[in-house]
Design a protein around this motif. Structure first.
Motif, mmCIF file in Angstrom:
data_model
loop_
_atom_site.group_PDB
_atom_site.id
_atom_site.type_symbol
_atom_site.label_atom_id
_atom_site.label_comp_id
_atom_site.label_asym_id
_atom_site.label_seq_id
_atom_site.Cartn_x
_atom_site.Cartn_y
_atom_site.Cartn_z
ATOM 1 N N GLN A 257 0.799 -1.224 0.000
ATOM 2 C CA GLN A 257 0.000 0.000 0.000
ATOM 3 C C GLN A 257 0.831 1.273 0.000
ATOM 4 O OE1 GLN A 257 -2.690 -0.203 3.342
ATOM 5 N NE2 GLN A 257 -3.090 -2.363 2.953
ATOM 6 N N ASN A 258 2.085 1.203 0.440
ATOM 7 C CA ASN A 258 2.859 2.422 0.599
ATOM 8 C C ASN A 258 4.350 2.084 0.653
ATOM 9 O OD1 ASN A 258 3.169 5.209 1.019
ATOM 10 N ND2 ASN A 258 1.428 5.242 2.412
ATOM 11 N N ASP A 259 5.189 3.111 0.674
ATOM 12 C CA ASP A 259 6.628 2.876 0.790
ATOM 13 C C ASP A 259 7.020 2.923 2.269
ATOM 14 O OD1 ASP A 259 6.009 5.660 0.493
ATOM 15 O OD2 ASP A 259 8.136 6.095 0.241
ATOM 16 N N TYR A 260 7.515 1.799 2.738
ATOM 17 C CA TYR A 260 7.865 1.610 4.140
ATOM 18 C C TYR A 260 9.344 1.269 4.285
ATOM 19 C CZ TYR A 260 3.073 1.291 5.956
ATOM 20 O OH TYR A 260 1.794 1.568 6.343
ATOM 21 N N LEU A 261 9.912 1.732 5.382
ATOM 22 C CA LEU A 261 11.145 1.154 5.880
ATOM 23 C C LEU A 261 10.660 0.077 6.839
ATOM 24 C CD1 LEU A 261 14.156 0.921 6.334
ATOM 25 C CD2 LEU A 261 13.974 2.721 8.057
ATOM 26 N N SER A 262 10.878 -1.180 6.479
ATOM 27 C CA SER A 262 10.327 -2.303 7.228
ATOM 28 C C SER A 262 11.436 -3.124 7.862
ATOM 29 C CB SER A 262 9.496 -3.199 6.311
ATOM 30 O OG SER A 262 8.405 -2.491 5.786
ATOM 31 N N ILE A 263 11.394 -3.197 9.170
ATOM 32 C CA ILE A 263 12.358 -3.993 9.913
ATOM 33 C C ILE A 263 11.635 -5.261 10.353
ATOM 34 C CG2 ILE A 263 13.951 -4.069 11.850
ATOM 35 C CD1 ILE A 263 14.597 -1.772 9.933
ATOM 36 N N LEU A 264 12.047 -6.385 9.807
ATOM 37 C CA LEU A 264 11.431 -7.656 10.161
ATOM 38 C C LEU A 264 12.393 -8.391 11.083
ATOM 39 C CD1 LEU A 264 9.899 -8.717 6.721
ATOM 40 C CD2 LEU A 264 9.004 -7.139 8.459
ATOM 41 N N LEU A 265 12.038 -8.444 12.352
ATOM 42 C CA LEU A 265 12.869 -9.075 13.368
ATOM 43 C C LEU A 265 12.464 -10.538 13.451
ATOM 44 C CD1 LEU A 265 12.743 -6.187 15.980
ATOM 45 C CD2 LEU A 265 14.508 -6.667 14.267
ATOM 46 N N LEU A 266 13.313 -11.365 12.917
ATOM 47 C CA LEU A 266 12.991 -12.767 12.680
ATOM 48 C C LEU A 266 13.405 -13.656 13.844
ATOM 49 C CD1 LEU A 266 14.356 -12.941 9.035
ATOM 50 C CD2 LEU A 266 12.029 -12.370 9.769
ATOM 51 N N ASP A 267 12.649 -14.714 14.041
ATOM 52 C CA ASP A 267 13.040 -15.759 14.974
ATOM 53 C C ASP A 267 13.464 -17.002 14.195
ATOM 54 O OD1 ASP A 267 13.219 -16.845 17.757
ATOM 55 O OD2 ASP A 267 11.772 -18.251 16.911
ATOM 56 N N ASP A 268 12.624 -17.446 13.287
ATOM 57 C CA ASP A 268 12.917 -18.600 12.433
ATOM 58 C C ASP A 268 13.689 -18.075 11.214
ATOM 59 O OD1 ASP A 268 12.989 -21.049 11.207
ATOM 60 O OD2 ASP A 268 10.838 -21.147 10.803
ATOM 61 N N VAL A 269 14.921 -17.671 11.449
ATOM 62 C CA VAL A 269 15.686 -16.867 10.500
ATOM 63 C C VAL A 269 15.769 -17.488 9.108
ATOM 64 C CG1 VAL A 269 17.949 -15.847 10.014
ATOM 65 C CG2 VAL A 269 17.009 -15.735 12.321
ATOM 66 N N LEU A 270 16.289 -18.683 8.983
ATOM 67 C CA LEU A 270 16.546 -19.250 7.654
ATOM 68 C C LEU A 270 15.255 -19.504 6.880
ATOM 69 C CD1 LEU A 270 19.513 -21.636 8.475
ATOM 70 C CD2 LEU A 270 19.593 -19.301 7.572
ATOM 71 N N ASN A 271 14.253 -20.087 7.523
ATOM 72 C CA ASN A 271 12.986 -20.340 6.825
ATOM 73 C C ASN A 271 12.277 -19.036 6.469
ATOM 74 O OD1 ASN A 271 13.086 -23.186 6.750
ATOM 75 N ND2 ASN A 271 12.412 -23.276 8.878
ATOM 76 N N SER A 272 12.318 -18.066 7.364
ATOM 77 C CA SER A 272 11.662 -16.790 7.089
ATOM 78 C C SER A 272 12.363 -16.036 5.964
ATOM 79 C CB SER A 272 11.592 -15.936 8.358
ATOM 80 O OG SER A 272 10.702 -16.522 9.278
ATOM 81 N N ILE A 273 13.681 -16.096 5.930
ATOM 82 C CA ILE A 273 14.418 -15.431 4.848
ATOM 83 C C ILE A 273 14.013 -16.027 3.501
ATOM 84 C CG2 ILE A 273 16.709 -15.201 3.785
ATOM 85 C CD1 ILE A 273 17.801 -14.633 6.598
ATOM 86 N N LYS A 274 13.950 -17.335 3.419
ATOM 87 C CA LYS A 274 13.531 -17.978 2.158
ATOM 88 C C LYS A 274 12.138 -17.512 1.753
ATOM 89 C CE LYS A 274 16.207 -22.197 2.787
ATOM 90 N NZ LYS A 274 16.151 -23.612 3.143
ATOM 91 N N TYR A 275 11.226 -17.469 2.710
ATOM 92 C CA TYR A 275 9.853 -17.048 2.414
ATOM 93 C C TYR A 275 9.809 -15.586 1.976
ATOM 94 C CZ TYR A 275 4.872 -16.283 2.905
ATOM 95 O OH TYR A 275 3.570 -15.960 2.662
ATOM 96 N N ILE A 276 10.535 -14.719 2.676
ATOM 97 C CA ILE A 276 10.560 -13.291 2.327
ATOM 98 C C ILE A 276 11.171 -13.097 0.943
ATOM 99 C CG2 ILE A 276 11.634 -11.086 2.939
ATOM 100 C CD1 ILE A 276 11.307 -12.121 5.940
ATOM 101 N N GLN A 277 12.258 -13.787 0.646
ATOM 102 C CA GLN A 277 12.878 -13.665 -0.670
ATOM 103 C C GLN A 277 11.917 -14.111 -1.770
ATOM 104 O OE1 GLN A 277 16.518 -15.847 0.237
ATOM 105 N NE2 GLN A 277 17.702 -13.945 0.093
ATOM 106 N N SER A 278 11.137 -15.154 -1.513
ATOM 107 C CA SER A 278 10.164 -15.583 -2.517
ATOM 108 C C SER A 278 9.074 -14.538 -2.730
ATOM 109 C CB SER A 278 9.524 -16.928 -2.127
ATOM 110 O OG SER A 278 8.597 -16.788 -1.071
ATOM 111 N N ARG A 279 8.735 -13.803 -1.674
ATOM 112 C CA ARG A 279 7.734 -12.735 -1.792
ATOM 113 C C ARG A 279 8.297 -11.512 -2.536
ATOM 114 N NH1 ARG A 279 3.065 -12.298 1.613
ATOM 115 N NH2 ARG A 279 2.742 -10.620 0.106
ATOM 116 N N CYS A 280 9.603 -11.296 -2.418
ATOM 117 C CA CYS A 280 10.231 -10.131 -3.075
ATOM 118 C C CYS A 280 10.420 -10.345 -4.567
ATOM 119 C CB CYS A 280 11.579 -9.822 -2.428
ATOM 120 S SG CYS A 280 11.439 -9.092 -0.794
ATOM 121 N N ASN A 281 10.438 -11.573 -5.030
ATOM 122 C CA ASN A 281 10.693 -11.860 -6.449
ATOM 123 C C ASN A 281 9.409 -11.885 -7.257
ATOM 124 O OD1 ASN A 281 13.424 -12.072 -5.965
ATOM 125 N ND2 ASN A 281 13.288 -14.223 -5.466
#
Length: 174
Positions: A150-174
């Motif tokens: 909806q808008n331009d955000y500076l988004s800080i995602l503080l992860l717990d499940d780091v490796l799995n969450s990174i994979k999921y976030i990268q898939s959302r960015c592509n």
């Protein structure tokens, strides 16, 4: 700034171990702080008009450094943070971190899932949190992307499940 402090500590350790200075400098030149080399440590990604920073900040000092950075950055309409406290932290630490996040961010997305409980019940952790609580890290990530759509955000995602969450976030960015 905290990443520079970490690198300086590493250099000091190498010097103390009498590592050749050329080896130290060549490794520094090759290093890149990304999700492959240093997952969950201030990794930056872009999504539409937003910047996403992935980090495993989990104590008051790291949260203070994140908030200091966020408070110094301009150019984004809003600032968003996603955070799930670990149950093995003292209640005062959890509440202090959440209060600090509410002071530095326009949008605070709090989450909890079974991996975060660490000796507490969901009800106990939720009782320490100030605001609506999302029931999983993945759903909190999805909600963060809903805001960034909806808008331009500076988004800080503080992860717990780091490796799995990174994979999921990268898939959302592509």
């Amino acid at each position: 700034l905290f990443l520079i402090e970490n690198v300086m500590s590493s250099i000091a350790a190498c010097v103390a171990l009498e590592t050749d200075i050329l080896t130290i400098t060549s490794q520094l030149e090759k290093y890149s702080n990304n999700t492959h080399n240093n997952p969950g440590r201030f990794n930056m990604l872009n999504y539409k008009k937003s910047r996403i920073i992935l980090d495993y900040a989990h104590n008051i000092d790291s949260i203070n450094e994140i908030c200091n950075y966020v408070d110094s950055v301009n150019g984004f309409k809003k600032k968003l943070v996603m955070y799930g406290p670990a149950g093995d932290r003292e209640e005062i630490v959890i509440k202090t971190i959440i209060d600090k996040l509410y002071k530095s961010f326009d949008v605070v997305i709090l989450f909890i899932d079974d991996k975060l409980l660490r000796g507490r019940t969901k009800e106990e952790l939720i009782g320490m949190m100030n605001g609506k609580v999302i029931d999983s890290e993945k759903r909190a990530i999805d909600m963060s992307f809903d805001y960034m759509d909806q808008n331009d955000y500076l988004s800080i995602l503080l992860l717990d499940d780091v490796l799995n969450s990174i994979k999921y976030i990268q898939s959302r960015c592509n």
